[in-house]
Design an enzyme around this catalytic site. Structure first.
Site, PDB file in Angstrom:
ATOM      1  NE  ARG A   1      -3.877   0.421   1.845  1.00 48.26           N
ATOM      2  CZ  ARG A   1      -5.136   0.450   2.301  1.00 48.26           C
ATOM      3  NH1 ARG A   1      -5.441   1.197   3.339  1.00 48.26           N
ATOM      4  NH2 ARG A   1      -6.076  -0.259   1.732  1.00 48.26           N
TER       5      ARG A   1
ATOM      6  CG  HIS B   1      -8.153  -0.066  -3.326  1.00 48.42           C
ATOM      7  ND1 HIS B   1      -7.412  -1.190  -3.038  1.00 48.42           N
ATOM      8  CD2 HIS B   1      -8.814   0.242  -2.181  1.00 48.42           C
ATOM      9  CE1 HIS B   1      -7.604  -1.531  -1.779  1.00 48.42           C
ATOM     10  NE2 HIS B   1      -8.450  -0.693  -1.245  1.00 48.42           N
TER      11      HIS B   1
ATOM     12  CD  GLN C   1     -13.108  -2.138  -1.540  1.00 52.65           C
ATOM     13  OE1 GLN C   1     -12.293  -2.120  -0.642  1.00 52.65           O
ATOM     14  NE2 GLN C   1     -14.318  -2.672  -1.384  1.00 52.65           N
TER      15      GLN C   1
ATOM     16  CG  ASP D   1     -13.842   5.966  -1.255  1.00 51.71           C
ATOM     17  OD1 ASP D   1     -13.933   5.759  -0.018  1.00 51.71           O
ATOM     18  OD2 ASP D   1     -12.768   5.882  -1.877  1.00 51.71           O
TER      19      ASP D   1
ATOM     20  CB  CYS E   1     -13.967   0.844  -0.543  1.00 49.07           C
ATOM     21  SG  CYS E   1     -13.510   2.564  -0.267  1.00 49.07           S
TER      22      CYS E   1
ATOM     23  NE  ARG F   1     -10.290  -5.533  -0.238  1.00 47.21           N
ATOM     24  CZ  ARG F   1      -9.502  -4.546   0.194  1.00 47.21           C
ATOM     25  NH1 ARG F   1     -10.049  -3.433   0.650  1.00 47.21           N
ATOM     26  NH2 ARG F   1      -8.184  -4.634   0.139  1.00 47.21           N
TER      27      ARG F   1
END
Ligand code: CP
Length: 321
Positions: free
Chosen positions: A108, A135, A138, A230, A270, A297
């Site tokens: 990350r 991402h 996700q 988001d 998310c 996830r």
């Protein structure tokens, strides 16, 4: 088309329809066989994953650590205060050294180019655990959730309401390929990246899906089966918070906005969530799939890592997409 061995997983851009569906099939297979039938499946026995995190995480960290363990593997969580990452050792050298210890690097990062540097210099696959641009993990969890809920993906109308960010970009790189139509509403100045809009248009044309952009959330949500948003202030954007809250006024997903959606509408996020972008009424409603999405996830990152370093194949029947 199903082989991920020795490749990287930095974005969905280079993944075709068959590869995305195959990963979702593996994730569904692992979930059914391990969670439902209590089977022991340990393809990662003897394998290790280095997890580099330059930013905080709940879902990505815990889903990966527990998922790798469940498949018999071992993970090592590494932050900038644990290793010499880019401080007293270059990222490239870190990638070379870690490649001698582990089978996969999941990272990350603040800046997507850092992932590219890791991938270029590592001799093991590198997985994007979130960057400023993409991402991808996700999106796999989102698709698995929609597949479980609707029983198909093809033909769903998905509305994105909010910032044209890394999640939007990853949706744009994947949704058109699996038959999902996109309607993206962002305030002016927060549109998705121009180059990625071009790529998305090409994917949509190739797969007969549609992609529309607007600055009107009601237009994007009209007839939508799935509404996704988001946070308006992502990690690292804290100094812009006041401006962003002002610029995103009118973009909250709430009871008023969902009135224009299809009867079978669902909501995805998310996480972590702030009340600015989605009201409690929607977030905690029966239409919200956010907890199932968060759990997925785990099954999807397990599918990605197992696919990168083993020849694990699903045993359940292929889903009807
Ligand atoms: N959605 C997501 O990536 O969550 P974390 O930041 O908690 O990993």
């Amino acid at each position: 088309p199903y082989s991920f061995v020795d490749e990287t997983f930095l974005s969905m851009k280079g993944r075709n329809e068959l590869e995305i569906k195959h990963l979702l099939w593996i994730a569904a297979d692992l979930k059914e066989r391990i969670k439902k039938w209590n089977e022991t499946i340990r393809p990662l026995e003897g394998k290790s994953v280095a997890m580099i995190f330059q930013k905080r995480s709940t879902r990505t960290r815990v889903s990966t650590e527990t998922g790798v363990a469940l498949l018999g593997g071992h993970s090592v969580f590494l932050t900038e205060s644990d290793i010499h990452l880019g401080v007293s050792e270059s990222l490239a050298d870190t990638a070379r050294v870690l490649s001698g210890f582990v089978d996969v690097i999941l990272a990350r990062v603040n800046v997507h180019d850092d992932l590219k540097t890791l991938a270029k210099n590592a001799s093991v696959p590198v997985v994007n655990g979130l960057s400023d641009i993409f991402h991808p993990l996700q999106i796999l969890a989102d698709f698995l959730t929609l597949q479980e809920h609707y029983g198909y993906l093809h033909g769903l109308n998905l509305a994105w309401v909010g910032d044209g960010n890394n999640i939007t970009h990853s949706l744009m790189m994947a949704a058109p390929k699996v038959g999902i139509n996109l309607n993206i509403a962002t305030p002016k100045g927060y549109e998705p990246h121009t180059d990625l809009r071009k790529a998305c248009a090409e994917f949509a044309e190739e797969h007969g899906t549609s992609v529309n952009y607007t600055s009107d959330p009601r237009e994007a949500c009209a007839g939508a089966n799935v509404i996704v948003t988001d946070t308006w202030v992502s990690m690292g954007q804290e100094t812009e918070a006041q401006k962003r809250l002002k610029d995103f006024k009118g973009y909250q997903v709430n009871d008023e906005l969902v009135k224009v959606a299809a009867d079978n509408w669902t909501f995805l996020h998310c996480l972590p969530r702030k009340p600015y972008e989605v009201s409690d009424e929607v977030f905690y409603s029966d239409h919200s799939l956010v907890w199932q999405e968060a759990e997925n996830r785990k099954w999807t990152v397990m599918a990605v890592i197992a696919s990168l370093v083993t020849d694990l194949e699903p045993e359940i029947p292929v889903p009807k997409w």
